[in-house]
Design a protein around this motif. Structure first.
Motif, PDB file in Angstrom:
ATOM      1  N   GLY A   1       0.640  -1.088   0.112  1.00  0.00           N
ATOM      2  CA  GLY A   1      -0.053   0.037  -0.035  1.00  0.00           C
ATOM      3  C   GLY A   1       0.770   1.382  -0.053  1.00  0.00           C
ATOM      4  O   GLY A   1       0.691   2.122  -0.651  1.00  0.00           O
ATOM      5  N   VAL A   2       1.783   1.361   0.852  1.00  0.00           N
ATOM      6  CA  VAL A   2       2.694   2.650   0.684  1.00  0.00           C
ATOM      7  C   VAL A   2       3.279   2.814  -0.410  1.00  0.00           C
ATOM      8  O   VAL A   2       3.453   3.857  -0.919  1.00  0.00           O
ATOM      9  N   ALA A   3       4.108   1.616  -0.963  1.00  0.00           N
ATOM     10  CA  ALA A   3       4.816   1.862  -2.418  1.00  0.00           C
ATOM     11  C   ALA A   3       3.884   2.345  -3.409  1.00  0.00           C
ATOM     12  O   ALA A   3       4.315   3.282  -4.239  1.00  0.00           O
ATOM     13  N   ILE A   4       2.596   1.844  -3.440  1.00  0.00           N
ATOM     14  CA  ILE A   4       1.805   2.316  -4.497  1.00  0.00           C
ATOM     15  C   ILE A   4       1.386   3.693  -4.278  1.00  0.00           C
ATOM     16  O   ILE A   4       1.335   4.526  -5.217  1.00  0.00           O
ATOM     17  N   LEU A   5       1.054   4.131  -3.018  1.00  0.00           N
ATOM     18  CA  LEU A   5       0.681   5.743  -2.817  1.00  0.00           C
ATOM     19  C   LEU A   5       1.797   6.383  -2.999  1.00  0.00           C
ATOM     20  O   LEU A   5       1.633   7.685  -3.635  1.00  0.00           O
ATOM     21  N   VAL A   6       3.073   6.024  -2.659  1.00  0.00           N
ATOM     22  CA  VAL A   6       4.050   6.995  -2.891  1.00  0.00           C
ATOM     23  C   VAL A   6       4.274   7.086  -4.516  1.00  0.00           C
ATOM     24  O   VAL A   6       4.523   8.193  -5.089  1.00  0.00           O
ATOM     25  N   GLN A   7       4.089   6.121  -5.118  1.00  0.00           N
ATOM     26  CA  GLN A   7       4.413   5.951  -6.762  1.00  0.00           C
ATOM     27  C   GLN A   7       3.354   7.240  -7.190  1.00  0.00           C
ATOM     28  O   GLN A   7       3.721   7.836  -8.037  1.00  0.00           O
ATOM     29  N   TRP A   8       1.939   6.821  -6.878  1.00  0.00           N
ATOM     30  CA  TRP A   8       0.996   8.029  -7.301  1.00  0.00           C
ATOM     31  C   TRP A   8       1.270   9.419  -6.874  1.00  0.00           C
ATOM     32  O   TRP A   8       0.901  10.336  -7.812  1.00  0.00           O
ATOM     33  N   LEU A   9       1.812   9.540  -5.814  1.00  0.00           N
ATOM     34  CA  LEU A   9       2.110  10.714  -5.263  1.00  0.00           C
ATOM     35  C   LEU A   9       3.249  11.451  -5.988  1.00  0.00           C
ATOM     36  O   LEU A   9       2.987  12.438  -6.418  1.00  0.00           O
ATOM     37  N   GLN A  10       4.169  10.575  -6.403  1.00  0.00           N
ATOM     38  CA  GLN A  10       5.307  11.149  -7.263  1.00  0.00           C
ATOM     39  C   GLN A  10       4.797  11.531  -8.769  1.00  0.00           C
ATOM     40  O   GLN A  10       5.064  12.612  -9.127  1.00  0.00           O
ATOM     41  N   GLU A  11       3.588  10.890  -9.162  1.00  0.00           N
ATOM     42  CA  GLU A  11       3.189  11.055 -10.757  1.00  0.00           C
ATOM     43  C   GLU A  11       2.348  12.277 -10.426  1.00  0.00           C
ATOM     44  O   GLU A  11       2.465  13.078 -11.273  1.00  0.00           O
ATOM     45  N   ALA A  12       1.613  12.426  -9.382  1.00  0.00           N
ATOM     46  CA  ALA A  12       0.842  13.628  -9.211  1.00  0.00           C
ATOM     47  C   ALA A  12       1.642  15.067  -8.984  1.00  0.00           C
ATOM     48  O   ALA A  12       1.383  15.959  -9.587  1.00  0.00           O
ATOM     49  N   ILE A  13       2.897  15.032  -8.245  1.00  0.00           N
ATOM     50  CA  ILE A  13       3.401  16.262  -8.251  1.00  0.00           C
ATOM     51  C   ILE A  13       4.200  16.510  -9.377  1.00  0.00           C
ATOM     52  O   ILE A  13       4.706  17.594  -9.383  1.00  0.00           O
ATOM     53  N   ASN A  14       4.403  15.669 -10.241  1.00  0.00           N
ATOM     54  CA  ASN A  14       5.258  15.725 -11.452  1.00  0.00           C
ATOM     55  C   ASN A  14       4.166  16.133 -12.857  1.00  0.00           C
ATOM     56  O   ASN A  14       4.791  16.748 -13.612  1.00  0.00           O
ATOM     57  N   SER A  15       3.056  16.311 -12.362  1.00  0.00           N
ATOM     58  CA  SER A  15       1.982  16.739 -13.361  1.00  0.00           C
ATOM     59  C   SER A  15       1.910  18.190 -13.118  1.00  0.00           C
ATOM     60  O   SER A  15       1.719  18.870 -11.995  1.00  0.00           O
ATOM     61  N   ASP A  16       1.268  18.893 -14.250  1.00  0.00           N
ATOM     62  CA  ASP A  16       1.059  20.145 -14.211  1.00  0.00           C
ATOM     63  C   ASP A  16      -0.319  20.406 -13.164  1.00  0.00           C
ATOM     64  O   ASP A  16      -0.321  21.681 -12.528  1.00  0.00           O
ATOM     65  N   SER A  17      -1.105  19.697 -13.255  1.00  0.00           N
ATOM     66  CA  SER A  17      -2.450  19.801 -12.321  1.00  0.00           C
ATOM     67  C   SER A  17      -2.024  19.195 -10.928  1.00  0.00           C
ATOM     68  O   SER A  17      -3.091  19.120 -10.181  1.00  0.00           O
ATOM     69  N   HIS A  18      -0.900  18.621 -10.868  1.00  0.00           N
ATOM     70  CA  HIS A  18      -0.784  17.810  -9.605  1.00  0.00           C
ATOM     71  C   HIS A  18      -1.716  16.879  -9.272  1.00  0.00           C
ATOM     72  O   HIS A  18      -2.319  16.544  -8.099  1.00  0.00           O
ATOM     73  N   ASN A  19      -2.189  16.029 -10.190  1.00  0.00           N
ATOM     74  CA  ASN A  19      -3.088  14.899 -10.155  1.00  0.00           C
ATOM     75  C   ASN A  19      -2.387  13.811 -10.651  1.00  0.00           C
ATOM     76  O   ASN A  19      -1.668  13.818 -11.785  1.00  0.00           O
ATOM     77  N   ALA A  20      -2.930  12.516 -10.253  1.00  0.00           N
ATOM     78  CA  ALA A  20      -2.444  11.426 -10.945  1.00  0.00           C
ATOM     79  C   ALA A  20      -3.595  10.577 -11.497  1.00  0.00           C
ATOM     80  O   ALA A  20      -4.719  10.714 -10.730  1.00  0.00           O
ATOM     81  N   ALA A  21      -3.831  10.247 -12.721  1.00  0.00           N
ATOM     82  CA  ALA A  21      -4.994   9.834 -12.987  1.00  0.00           C
ATOM     83  C   ALA A  21      -5.077   8.082 -12.889  1.00  0.00           C
ATOM     84  O   ALA A  21      -4.238   7.340 -12.932  1.00  0.00           O
ATOM     85  N   PHE A  22      -6.413   7.945 -12.291  1.00  0.00           N
ATOM     86  CA  PHE A  22      -6.767   6.484 -12.054  1.00  0.00           C
ATOM     87  C   PHE A  22      -8.321   6.246 -12.969  1.00  0.00           C
ATOM     88  O   PHE A  22      -9.304   6.574 -12.442  1.00  0.00           O
ATOM     89  N   ASN A  23      -7.869   5.763 -14.351  1.00  0.00           N
ATOM     90  CA  ASN A  23      -8.943   5.581 -15.184  1.00  0.00           C
ATOM     91  C   ASN A  23      -9.614   6.766 -15.466  1.00  0.00           C
ATOM     92  O   ASN A  23      -9.352   7.901 -15.557  1.00  0.00           O
ATOM     93  N   TRP A  24     -10.932   7.019 -15.050  1.00  0.00           N
ATOM     94  CA  TRP A  24     -11.887   8.364 -15.170  1.00  0.00           C
ATOM     95  C   TRP A  24     -11.817   8.943 -14.135  1.00  0.00           C
ATOM     96  O   TRP A  24     -12.335   9.872 -13.960  1.00  0.00           O
ATOM     97  N   ILE A  25     -11.231   8.853 -13.000  1.00  0.00           N
ATOM     98  CA  ILE A  25     -11.105   9.557 -11.782  1.00  0.00           C
ATOM     99  C   ILE A  25      -9.632   9.816 -11.455  1.00  0.00           C
ATOM    100  O   ILE A  25      -8.696   9.034 -11.753  1.00  0.00           O
ATOM    101  N   THR A  26      -9.294  11.229 -11.154  1.00  0.00           N
ATOM    102  CA  THR A  26      -7.999  11.384 -10.985  1.00  0.00           C
ATOM    103  C   THR A  26      -7.923  11.905  -9.201  1.00  0.00           C
ATOM    104  O   THR A  26      -8.880  11.952  -8.613  1.00  0.00           O
ATOM    105  N   GLY A  27      -6.870  11.748  -8.689  1.00  0.00           N
ATOM    106  CA  GLY A  27      -6.610  11.583  -7.313  1.00  0.00           C
ATOM    107  C   GLY A  27      -5.361  12.702  -7.091  1.00  0.00           C
ATOM    108  O   GLY A  27      -4.222  12.818  -7.814  1.00  0.00           O
ATOM    109  N   ASP A  28      -5.783  13.976  -6.530  1.00  0.00           N
ATOM    110  CA  ASP A  28      -4.668  15.067  -6.524  1.00  0.00           C
ATOM    111  C   ASP A  28      -3.702  14.755  -5.415  1.00  0.00           C
ATOM    112  O   ASP A  28      -3.877  13.978  -4.397  1.00  0.00           O
ATOM    113  N   ALA A  29      -2.805  15.299  -5.321  1.00  0.00           N
ATOM    114  CA  ALA A  29      -1.520  15.211  -4.621  1.00  0.00           C
ATOM    115  C   ALA A  29      -1.804  15.185  -3.017  1.00  0.00           C
ATOM    116  O   ALA A  29      -1.305  14.522  -2.315  1.00  0.00           O
ATOM    117  N   SER A  30      -2.615  16.210  -2.648  1.00  0.00           N
ATOM    118  CA  SER A  30      -3.164  16.461  -1.366  1.00  0.00           C
ATOM    119  C   SER A  30      -3.783  15.139  -0.901  1.00  0.00           C
ATOM    120  O   SER A  30      -3.610  14.651   0.387  1.00  0.00           O
TER     121      SER A  30
END
Length: 596
Positions: free
Chosen positions: A202-231
């Motif tokens: 769980g921690v590894a997955i969330l860290v990976q998504w967090l890294q994706e989110a902060i590196n995007s212009d919108s600070h979001n990581a995409a999960f299919n049709w729903i996004t998860g923001d860095a916060s």
């Protein structure tokens, strides 16, 4: 597009129909539900005032029969999809609605629905039919816990959320497994969060998504049709990090640079607040606190603690103080928090109405959920002649100043033991500062079904406590507590004759934790004796780790524990790679063998 005022009459008519409806599968019910679905982004506050939280439970209960496989093609199933699809957006926009779902019994119904659908979630053909409905249920549950963790957590646990979500973690659908993981981050307890991180990554997955989110212009990581923001992602990680082993896992998985990055000025103040809170949380573990990666947060926090944003200034100030090892010179001044300052320590001290000889200054350290118990105990103590300080301001600008001043000036700390106290970063900061200053601590158990665990269990050790979780017990325990305080008062200053936390006993009420005896027979133990002791105490997992220790080494370890329990725990975790549960078992056994 029509405005809310233009469609409000239609909405009122729909709500009135649904409130009196006995069959939610009819075309009329469909029309009414469509009116609510239209307002899922704009009319949520109005729906809350119109008791939609209670109505949703009625609708869900009325349509639950359509979860059966043979009814998926019927209109009732389509209406169930309709109301769930609307509610996922409604709860995303309204924390209050999520709380209402917990209050009015919808949460158990939603988990019951997931249990009914478990049979199909891995059967691809049938699962396609119910996929969107399942996703909507998870979305509602995720919104309702992330925005209302304190009020809804017990409801989720009672509804078997942990077991159900762990099954859905195995789903091949990335969105469902994602929602399952994020719900678990808020719901699991100390031991379960460790299991989740290690067995399911769980921690590894969330860290990976967090890294994706902060590196995007919108600070979001995409999960299919729903996004998860860095916060949102970091908030999940912060909840998992209630378990100290998960703090180390976040560091191991490379999460710290991403967290520090969120303190920089190209992130908004809300994102910076979440990042500062995460730094504050991670800094409780010494090996992480002193690591070069987390130390990079220090200059950024130094800037943010002077922010004009009240919440960011407060959280950054506490994180800065924690990461710098609680230095007094790093405390802000009252002049730097002028917007909402608390009274001074002396001004907020509640004085007795009658004089009492040799009274000591008592501080009540509690979590806000137990304010009513704290107030009752404070008033009883004041009526018996004691001077008592208790924080009643809760979220003041200068919370850190008030807390530090209270701990420093008080002579005895009454510490309220509960799960919410253990899970509170503010309470942990307060408690560990009290132990660092070697204040005298009297533990009071205020939650009947709670056994101190995690960091609080380490601090508590084998110490007994007074029970204050019912009115009957309060009446019987208060005289014992007063006796303990009176004994201290008669000795003059509490720190004159005691070294270490005060502990309750059945015989005399209080005693000081004794230092280890230099003549202890344990000191003469051989390596084999230590190994036999570990096995006897069911600590066989440590036999290899501690294979070269003799009794004299155990004595040195116990001396370290007596001086600084928190620092000792950090060393067990970093030097011996012990989990939180193993740390607790080892320190309890260590304390017991030397006290005996």
């Amino acid at each position: 597009m029509a405005t809310f005022e233009e469609v409000k009459p239609v909405l009122d008519e729909a709500l009135q129909y649904l409130k009196t409806c006995s069959d939610f599968s009819t075309p009329q019910a469909t029309k009414a539900l469509q009116a609510i679905e239209w307002l899922k982004y704009e009319g949520v506050s109005y729906l809350v005032t119109q008791s939609f939280g209670q109505l949703f439970g009625r609708i869900l209960g009325g349509l639950s029969g359509f979860l059966e496989r043979e009814k998926w093609a019927e209109d009732g199933f389509a209406n169930l999809e309709l109301v769930l699809g609307a509610c996922i957006s409604l709860t995303d926009n309204s924390p209050e609605l999520g709380a209402k779902l917990g209050t009015y019994g919808s949460i158990p119904l939603l988990f019951s629905a997931l249990q009914k659908l478990e049979t199909y979630f891995e059967q691809n053909e049938e699962f396609r039919i119910i996929k969107l409905l399942t996703i909507s249920i998870f979305g509602i549950l995720h919104n309702s816990i992330r925005l209302n963790c304190n009020s809804n957590c017990k409801i989720y646990r009672d509804a078997q959320a942990v077991g159900i979500c762990k099954k859905y973690l195995k789903s091949q659908n990335a969105l469902i497994s994602t929602f399952s993981l994020m719900i678990l981050a808020y719901v699991v307890d100390e031991s379960e969060s460790g299991i989740l991180a290690t067995s399911d990554g769980g921690v590894a997955i969330l860290v990976q998504w967090l890294q994706e989110a902060i590196n995007s212009d919108s600070h979001n990581a995409a999960f299919n049709w729903i996004t998860g923001d860095a916060s949102e992602l970091l908030d999940c990680l912060n909840h998992l990090a209630i378990n100290d082993s998960n703090k180390l896992e976040i560091e191991k998985q490379g999460g710290i640079p991403a967290i520090v990055r969120m303190l920089e000025d190209d992130f908004n103040e809300g994102e910076q607040c979440v990042a500062a809170e995460a730094v504050w949380n991670l800094a409780f573990v010494k090996s992480i606190r002193t690591s070069p990666q987390l130390q990079e947060a220090v200059p950024l926090l130094d800037i943010l603690r002077k922010s004009t944003n009240r919440n960011l200034r407060k959280i950054s100030g506490i994180a800065y103080w924690e990461i710098n090892d609680n230095r007094h010179e790093d405390l802000p001044t009252r002049e730097s928090t002028p917007l909402d300052a608390s009274p001074s320590y002396e001004e907020s001290m509640k004085e007795p109405k009658r004089a009492a000889a040799n009274t000591v200054k008592v501080m009540i350290s509690y979590q806000w959920d137990f304010k009513h118990i704290a107030s009752e105990i404070r008033d009883d103590l004041v009526n018996n002649g004691y001077r008592v300080w208790m924080d009643v301001t809760h979220m003041r600008d200068d919370m850190l100043i008030s807390m530090a001043e209270a701990v420093e000036k008080s002579e005895i700390i009454l510490m309220f033991l509960s799960e919410s106290y253990k899970n509170s970063q503010s309470c942990r900061t307060e408690a560990e500062y009290a132990y660092k200053l070697q204040k005298k601590v009297i533990p009071l158990l205020v939650q009947e079904d709670y056994k101190p665990d995690g960091w609080l269990g380490i601090l508590q050790g084998m110490k007994l406590y007074y029970k204050f979780f019912s009115d009957d017990l309060t009446q019987t325990e208060m005289p014992l507590l007063l006796t303990a305080l009176e004994e201290l008062a008669q000795k003059g200053k509490a720190h004159d004759e005691h070294d270490g936390p005060i502990t309750a006993t059945q015989s005399t009420g209080i005693h000081a934790s004794p230092p280890p005896s230099s003549k202890s027979s344990v000191r003469n133990w051989t390596e084999n004796d230590v190994q036999d002791w570990l096995k006897k105490k069911k600590l066989g997992d440590l036999c290899d780790t501690l294979d070269d220790l003799e009794g004299s080494h155990l004595e040195k370890m116990y001396e370290k524990y007596c001086r600084d329990p928190t620092k000792f725990e950090d060393e067990l975790r970093s030097d011996y790679q012990m989990s939180g549960k193993l740390c607790l078992k080892f320190t309890v056994a260590l304390e017991k063998v030397f006290k005996n």
